[in-house]
Write an enzyme that holds these catalytic residues in place. Structure first.
Site, PDB file in Angstrom:
ATOM      1  N   SER A   1     -16.689 -32.560 -79.585  1.00 18.12           N
ATOM      2  CA  SER A   1     -17.218 -31.074 -79.359  1.00 18.12           C
ATOM      3  C   SER A   1     -16.650 -30.605 -77.925  1.00 18.12           C
ATOM      4  CB  SER A   1     -18.910 -30.906 -79.405  1.00 18.12           C
ATOM      5  OG  SER A   1     -19.420 -31.855 -78.632  1.00 18.12           O
TER       6      SER A   1
ATOM      7  N   ASP B   1     -18.170 -35.387 -70.561  1.00 21.35           N
ATOM      8  CA  ASP B   1     -17.463 -35.277 -71.618  1.00 21.35           C
ATOM      9  C   ASP B   1     -16.296 -33.956 -71.430  1.00 21.35           C
ATOM     10  OD1 ASP B   1     -18.590 -37.289 -72.700  1.00 21.35           O
ATOM     11  OD2 ASP B   1     -19.498 -35.874 -74.310  1.00 21.35           O
TER      12      ASP B   1
ATOM     13  N   TYR C   1     -30.661 -37.216 -78.672  1.00 22.47           N
ATOM     14  CA  TYR C   1     -30.119 -37.252 -77.328  1.00 22.47           C
ATOM     15  C   TYR C   1     -30.958 -36.620 -76.349  1.00 22.47           C
ATOM     16  CZ  TYR C   1     -26.689 -36.265 -73.730  1.00 22.47           C
ATOM     17  OH  TYR C   1     -26.071 -36.160 -72.162  1.00 22.47           O
TER      18      TYR C   1
HETATM   19  C1  GLA Z   1     -22.724 -37.682 -74.523  1.00 23.72           C
HETATM   20  C2  GLA Z   1     -22.702 -36.403 -73.369  1.00 23.72           C
HETATM   21  C3  GLA Z   1     -22.487 -37.050 -72.110  1.00 23.72           C
HETATM   22  C4  GLA Z   1     -23.116 -38.295 -71.679  1.00 23.72           C
HETATM   23  C5  GLA Z   1     -22.991 -39.185 -72.840  1.00 23.72           C
HETATM   24  C6  GLA Z   1     -23.909 -40.470 -72.596  1.00 23.72           C
HETATM   25  O1  GLA Z   1     -21.454 -38.064 -74.553  1.00 23.72           O
HETATM   26  O2  GLA Z   1     -22.147 -35.256 -73.715  1.00 23.72           O
HETATM   27  O3  GLA Z   1     -22.880 -36.036 -71.237  1.00 23.72           O
HETATM   28  O4  GLA Z   1     -24.567 -37.922 -71.262  1.00 23.72           O
HETATM   29  O5  GLA Z   1     -23.491 -38.641 -74.016  1.00 23.72           O
HETATM   30  O6  GLA Z   1     -23.464 -41.215 -71.391  1.00 23.72           O
END
Ligand code: GLA
Length: 399
Positions: A134, A178, A228
């Site tokens: 994403s 990310d 999450y």
């Molecule tokens: C996802 C989120 C990131 C981070 C990771 C865990 O990828 O987008 O911002 O928090 O999980 O490290």
């Protein structure tokens, strides 16, 4: 299909050409701009970014591409080779709960609402694989739109805007890792990012006699599904209780030692579950420094040790592994030449990152691929990433 696919078949340049012809076939016109963004694998620093900690991700050579052009009416016309086609009015954009939310959010936050726009989306980064599909899509979208607008965004600005789309429009309270990694990737390097001020440093990720493998479990993960957000919320609440009680700043998990933390947390009356979450984050922040050091010293054994330790912390303290994924890790650790392996990204599915001795790499990858298909999912794939990739690449079409 080869067990350890090479990435020679789809470079950003080939993807750009492919996108241009796909756009033409779908809309009967040429695109005016576009962008290609890689995925990412996080070497270490998991669930640390949203509490001002440290992360060490690298961009990987699997890509999402976006071609864009103006359309006739005031509509967004979106075609994705993975998700199909959607059309919606370009004015009054709101979240609809489908993949086109990313497009709608990017258009809205780029200030282009109301315009008729066409998009073709295509690439080889598997969606929902825990490899930042994403973020890759969003960074490509905002970069392509900025080109179309004639106000090209620098990669860092594209990453910041893409994160705002995730947080404010799609509604995922993610940190910055990310978007940063896919926008700012550097060939051959991992990026040490300080999430307190977004300062960063490129660290050579090549290790003598060892190869990085990315292992997609085939278990789909979706950040938007709630697990999450629940973890993010729990960490943020526990951090604010602690920082109020002890008069510490919100970045306290970058400073406090895991054992000291247990004492402070007990005094603040935090539950054992919350303490375990914080112990993971505090110890993980330290592991990011240890990993940077091990990479700089070019020591594969140390890197492997840190990966294994990181997985145990994610599984036992942070609680984002599953019995299936722990079983995969245990199996991988029994393969000769596997120096270390751990879950990468948010967890509860998605992908793992492994370091394997070069001489054992092919045999280990074959064993892992067979295990995935037999015990986890037919969609499981092992990728030999070779070198980390460069970041987002945008263009304006000239004819
Ligand atoms: C996802 C989120 C990131 C981070 C990771 C865990 O990828 O987008 O911002 O928090 O999980 O490290």
């Amino acid at each position: 299909m080869s067990t350890v696919p090479s990435f020679d078949f789809l470079t950003p340049e080939l993807l750009r050409e492919d996108l241009t012809s796909r756009f033409h076939a779908a809309f009967g016109a040429s695109p005016e701009a576009g962008a290609v963004a890689p995925g990412r694998v996080n070497l270490i620093g998991e669930h640390t970014d949203y509490s001002q900690g440290f992360v060490l991700p690298a961009a990987i050579p699997l890509y999402t591409g976006v071609a864009v052009g103006h359309g006739a009416g005031g509509e967004l016309d979106v075609v994705s080779s993975t998700f199909g086609a959607e059309r919606m009015p370009s004015q009054g954009l709101e979240k609809r709960g489908s993949f086109s939310d990313y497009v709608a959010g990017a258009v809205k936050l780029a200030g282009m609402e109301g315009l008729g726009l066409r998009f073709y989306i295509h690439g080889d980064l598997p969606a929902g694989s825990g490899l930042s599909s994403s973020a890759s899509l969003l960074v490509a979208l905002v970069t392509a739109l900025s080109r179309l607008k004639g106000e090209p965004l620098e990669p860092m600005a594209a990453a910041l805007l893409a994160r705002r789309v995730e947080n404010e429009f799609v509604g995922v309270p993610c940190g910055f890792m990310d978007q940063f990694a896919v926008a700012m990737g550097q060939e051959g390097a991992a990026l040490f990012l300080d999430c307190q001020d977004n300062s960063f440093e490129a660290i050579d990720a090549e290790l003598p006699g060892a190869e990085w493998l990315v292992v997609y479990s085939g278990l789909h993960r979706k950040l938007a599904s709630g697990g999450y957000a629940h973890k993010v919320d729990a960490v943020r609440r526990a951090v604010s209780v602690l920082s109020l009680k002890h008069d510490l700043g919100e970045g306290l998990l970058r400073l406090v030692d895991a054992r000291e933390l247990e004492k402070l947390a007990a005094q603040a009356g935090l539950s054992p579950e919350d303490v375990a979450l914080l112990v993971h984050v505090a110890s993980e922040n330290k592991r990011v420094f240890l990993m940077r050091h091990a990479l700089q010293r070019k020591n594969p054994e140390e890197v492997g040790w840190i990966l294994r330790d990181g997985h145990r912390s994610l599984s036992l303290d942070f609680g984002v592994s599953t019995p299936l994924l722990d079983g995969l890790v245990e199996f991988a650790e029994s393969i000769p030449g596997v120096l270390g392996i751990r879950l990468t990204g948010a967890g509860m599915g998605g992908s793992l990152v492994a370091l394997v001795r070069s001489q054992d790499c092919r045999v280990a990858a074959t064993a892992l691929q067979t295990y995935l298909v037999e015990h986890i999912s037919p969609e499981g794939r092992v990728f030999a990433i070779g070198q980390p990739a460069g970041g987002v690449m945008g263009w304006t079409q000239s004819y």
